[in-house]
Design a protein around this motif. Structure first.
Motif, PDB file in Angstrom:
ATOM      1  N   PHE A   1      45.635  79.045  18.446  1.00 29.47           N
ATOM      2  CA  PHE A   1      45.815  80.479  18.658  1.00 29.47           C
ATOM      3  C   PHE A   1      44.463  81.165  18.629  1.00 29.47           C
ATOM      4  O   PHE A   1      43.543  80.731  17.952  1.00 29.47           O
ATOM      5  CB  PHE A   1      46.797  81.105  17.656  1.00 29.47           C
ATOM      6  CG  PHE A   1      46.424  80.930  16.205  1.00 29.47           C
ATOM      7  CD1 PHE A   1      45.554  81.813  15.586  1.00 29.47           C
ATOM      8  CD2 PHE A   1      46.966  79.902  15.456  1.00 29.47           C
ATOM      9  CE1 PHE A   1      45.219  81.666  14.248  1.00 29.47           C
ATOM     10  CE2 PHE A   1      46.624  79.747  14.120  1.00 29.47           C
ATOM     11  CZ  PHE A   1      45.755  80.630  13.517  1.00 29.47           C
ATOM     12  N   GLY A   2      44.359  82.221  19.431  1.00 22.99           N
ATOM     13  CA  GLY A   2      43.117  82.978  19.532  1.00 22.99           C
ATOM     14  C   GLY A   2      43.396  84.320  20.184  1.00 22.99           C
ATOM     15  O   GLY A   2      44.543  84.745  20.319  1.00 22.99           O
ATOM     16  N   SER A   3      42.344  84.957  20.605  1.00 23.94           N
ATOM     17  CA  SER A   3      42.471  86.267  21.246  1.00 23.94           C
ATOM     18  C   SER A   3      43.011  86.105  22.667  1.00 23.94           C
ATOM     19  O   SER A   3      42.691  85.132  23.350  1.00 23.94           O
ATOM     20  CB  SER A   3      41.107  86.952  21.295  1.00 23.94           C
ATOM     21  OG  SER A   3      41.165  88.122  22.079  1.00 23.94           O
ATOM     22  N   ALA A   4      43.820  87.063  23.097  1.00 26.24           N
ATOM     23  CA  ALA A   4      44.312  87.071  24.475  1.00 26.24           C
ATOM     24  C   ALA A   4      43.253  87.652  25.398  1.00 26.24           C
ATOM     25  O   ALA A   4      43.504  87.844  26.588  1.00 26.24           O
ATOM     26  CB  ALA A   4      45.622  87.865  24.572  1.00 26.24           C
ATOM     27  N   GLY A   5      42.067  87.922  24.868  1.00 24.33           N
ATOM     28  CA  GLY A   5      40.954  88.379  25.683  1.00 24.33           C
ATOM     29  C   GLY A   5      40.753  89.876  25.725  1.00 24.33           C
ATOM     30  O   GLY A   5      39.831  90.367  26.343  1.00 24.33           O
ATOM     31  N   SER A   6      41.614  90.618  25.041  1.00 23.72           N
ATOM     32  CA  SER A   6      41.517  92.079  25.103  1.00 23.72           C
ATOM     33  C   SER A   6      40.992  92.689  23.799  1.00 23.72           C
ATOM     34  O   SER A   6      41.109  93.878  23.593  1.00 23.72           O
ATOM     35  CB  SER A   6      42.885  92.663  25.452  1.00 23.72           C
ATOM     36  OG  SER A   6      43.847  92.233  24.509  1.00 23.72           O
TER      37      SER A   6
ATOM     38  N   GLU B   1      39.195  80.339  24.303  1.00 20.84           N
ATOM     39  CA  GLU B   1      39.333  79.003  24.872  1.00 20.84           C
ATOM     40  C   GLU B   1      40.105  78.094  23.921  1.00 20.84           C
ATOM     41  O   GLU B   1      39.660  77.843  22.802  1.00 20.84           O
ATOM     42  CB  GLU B   1      37.958  78.392  25.167  1.00 20.84           C
ATOM     43  CG  GLU B   1      37.249  79.060  26.320  1.00 20.84           C
ATOM     44  CD  GLU B   1      38.036  78.975  27.625  1.00 20.84           C
ATOM     45  OE1 GLU B   1      38.559  77.896  27.947  1.00 20.84           O
ATOM     46  OE2 GLU B   1      38.135  80.014  28.309  1.00 20.84           O
ATOM     47  N   PRO B   2      41.263  77.583  24.362  1.00 24.98           N
ATOM     48  CA  PRO B   2      42.079  76.721  23.497  1.00 24.98           C
ATOM     49  C   PRO B   2      41.364  75.437  23.074  1.00 24.98           C
ATOM     50  O   PRO B   2      40.655  74.825  23.866  1.00 24.98           O
ATOM     51  CB  PRO B   2      43.294  76.399  24.362  1.00 24.98           C
ATOM     52  CG  PRO B   2      43.346  77.485  25.371  1.00 24.98           C
ATOM     53  CD  PRO B   2      41.924  77.861  25.631  1.00 24.98           C
ATOM     54  N   ASP B   3      41.558  75.080  21.832  1.00 27.20           N
ATOM     55  CA  ASP B   3      41.099  73.824  21.259  1.00 27.20           C
ATOM     56  C   ASP B   3      42.278  73.318  20.431  1.00 27.20           C
ATOM     57  O   ASP B   3      42.371  73.587  19.234  1.00 27.20           O
ATOM     58  CB  ASP B   3      39.857  74.065  20.394  1.00 27.20           C
ATOM     59  CG  ASP B   3      39.346  72.790  19.738  1.00 27.20           C
ATOM     60  OD1 ASP B   3      39.742  71.688  20.172  1.00 27.20           O
ATOM     61  OD2 ASP B   3      38.559  72.902  18.783  1.00 27.20           O
ATOM     62  N   LEU B   4      43.212  72.629  21.096  1.00 22.88           N
ATOM     63  CA  LEU B   4      44.470  72.246  20.467  1.00 22.88           C
ATOM     64  C   LEU B   4      44.260  71.267  19.316  1.00 22.88           C
ATOM     65  O   LEU B   4      43.417  70.378  19.394  1.00 22.88           O
ATOM     66  CB  LEU B   4      45.430  71.644  21.502  1.00 22.88           C
ATOM     67  CG  LEU B   4      46.223  72.668  22.300  1.00 22.88           C
ATOM     68  CD1 LEU B   4      45.360  73.489  23.199  1.00 22.88           C
ATOM     69  CD2 LEU B   4      47.331  72.009  23.069  1.00 22.88           C
ATOM     70  N   ARG B   5      45.017  71.490  18.255  1.00 19.91           N
ATOM     71  CA  ARG B   5      44.965  70.657  17.048  1.00 19.91           C
ATOM     72  C   ARG B   5      46.369  70.223  16.672  1.00 19.91           C
ATOM     73  O   ARG B   5      47.348  70.879  17.043  1.00 19.91           O
ATOM     74  CB  ARG B   5      44.381  71.442  15.875  1.00 19.91           C
ATOM     75  CG  ARG B   5      43.102  72.164  16.179  1.00 19.91           C
ATOM     76  CD  ARG B   5      41.976  71.528  15.552  1.00 19.91           C
ATOM     77  NE  ARG B   5      40.747  72.192  16.028  1.00 19.91           N
ATOM     78  CZ  ARG B   5      39.583  71.939  15.542  1.00 19.91           C
ATOM     79  NH1 ARG B   5      39.470  71.090  14.586  1.00 19.91           N
ATOM     80  NH2 ARG B   5      38.526  72.529  16.020  1.00 19.91           N
ATOM     81  N   VAL B   6      46.446  69.169  15.884  1.00 21.44           N
ATOM     82  CA  VAL B   6      47.712  68.654  15.375  1.00 21.44           C
ATOM     83  C   VAL B   6      47.494  68.292  13.908  1.00 21.44           C
ATOM     84  O   VAL B   6      46.480  67.691  13.560  1.00 21.44           O
ATOM     85  CB  VAL B   6      48.148  67.393  16.161  1.00 21.44           C
ATOM     86  CG1 VAL B   6      49.400  66.793  15.572  1.00 21.44           C
ATOM     87  CG2 VAL B   6      48.334  67.705  17.630  1.00 21.44           C
ATOM     88  N   HIS B   7      48.409  68.683  13.039  1.00 21.09           N
ATOM     89  CA  HIS B   7      48.348  68.307  11.626  1.00 21.09           C
ATOM     90  C   HIS B   7      49.734  68.504  11.025  1.00 21.09           C
ATOM     91  O   HIS B   7      50.586  69.184  11.600  1.00 21.09           O
ATOM     92  CB  HIS B   7      47.289  69.115  10.860  1.00 21.09           C
ATOM     93  CG  HIS B   7      47.408  70.596  11.034  1.00 21.09           C
ATOM     94  ND1 HIS B   7      48.193  71.381  10.221  1.00 21.09           N
ATOM     95  CD2 HIS B   7      46.857  71.435  11.948  1.00 21.09           C
ATOM     96  CE1 HIS B   7      48.109  72.644  10.619  1.00 21.09           C
ATOM     97  NE2 HIS B   7      47.303  72.704  11.671  1.00 21.09           N
ATOM     98  N   ASP B   8      49.974  67.917   9.877  1.00 23.24           N
ATOM     99  CA  ASP B   8      51.265  68.084   9.212  1.00 23.24           C
ATOM    100  C   ASP B   8      51.421  69.512   8.722  1.00 23.24           C
ATOM    101  O   ASP B   8      50.450  70.146   8.310  1.00 23.24           O
ATOM    102  CB  ASP B   8      51.389  67.128   8.016  1.00 23.24           C
ATOM    103  CG  ASP B   8      51.650  65.699   8.439  1.00 23.24           C
ATOM    104  OD1 ASP B   8      52.141  65.500   9.573  1.00 23.24           O
ATOM    105  OD2 ASP B   8      51.364  64.793   7.644  1.00 23.24           O
ATOM    106  N   GLY B   9      52.636  70.003   8.764  1.00 21.89           N
ATOM    107  CA  GLY B   9      52.925  71.318   8.224  1.00 21.89           C
ATOM    108  C   GLY B   9      53.800  72.141   9.142  1.00 21.89           C
ATOM    109  O   GLY B   9      54.276  71.687  10.182  1.00 21.89           O
TER     110      GLY B   9
END
Length: 192
Positions: free
Chosen positions: A161-166, A115-123
């Motif tokens: 980023f995370g698992s595509a479920g497989s 399940e996406p949990d979008l983040r934003v930070h410098d870099g």
């Protein structure tokens, strides 16, 4: 004794260099460590002798090993002792020890992180998929990368980023401050 005195005399400049490379003020470091600004300033200038009581919180605030602050001499063994740790339900292994600049990580993302949990930070980040299938959500893009595929992106864009479920995913991640991009050739050079 000369070696000890020499090592202690180098701690202050090393502390200041680490703090300034990371663009951290004395006030911010004081807040993070609970050590007064005047004590930190005296440590950096060499007017106060470093003690474990002072160096432990500074190492923790900078997330560096204590021996990096003290400058322990090399023992001749070039192997890095990898120490995995848990972060956000993932197993994370730091592959670099130097503060600042580009940092390398090996990350194992469990199969249930879908399940996406979008983040934003410098870099700026570069990801190489070692095994499994990685789901990368980057702004309006929702991508799946397989083993051997690479992505690089500005982390000021909303991302996850995370698992595509497989199954679990194993990746290498290079992360650098804004402006320090990693460059990867998409195709091998043609032979002359």
């Amino acid at each position: 004794m000369d070696k000890i005195a020499q090592a202690l005399s180098e701690v202050g400049p090393r502390l200041k260099r680490l703090r300034t490379q990371r663009d951290i003020t004395l006030a911010a470091l004081s807040e993070a460590t609970g050590i007064s600004k005047s004590t930190l300033s005296r440590l950096e200038s060499g007017q106060r002798k470093p003690s474990l009581e002072l160096l432990f919180p500074i190492a923790q605030a900078h997330q560096v090993p204590l021996d990096e602050l003290v400058g322990t001499p090399e023992v001749g063994d070039p192997r890095i002792r990898l120490t995995p740790r848990r972060a956000h339900g993932r197993t994370v292994v730091p592959l670099t020890r130097q503060p600042g600049g580009i940092a390398a990580w090996k990350i194992l993302v469990p199969a249930d992180q879908t399940e996406p949990d979008l983040r934003v930070h410098d870099g700026y980040e570069w990801i190489y998929v070692l095994s499994g299938r990685l789901r990368l959500v980057l702004a309006d893009h929702d991508l799946v990368l397989a083993a051997g595929q690479v992505a690089e992106f500005d982390t000021r864009l909303p991302h996850w980023f995370g698992s595509a479920g497989s199954g679990a995913v194993e990746i290498l991640s290079l992360f650098g401050p804004q402006g320090e991009r990693m460059h990867v050739r998409a195709q091998p050079r043609a032979k002359s």
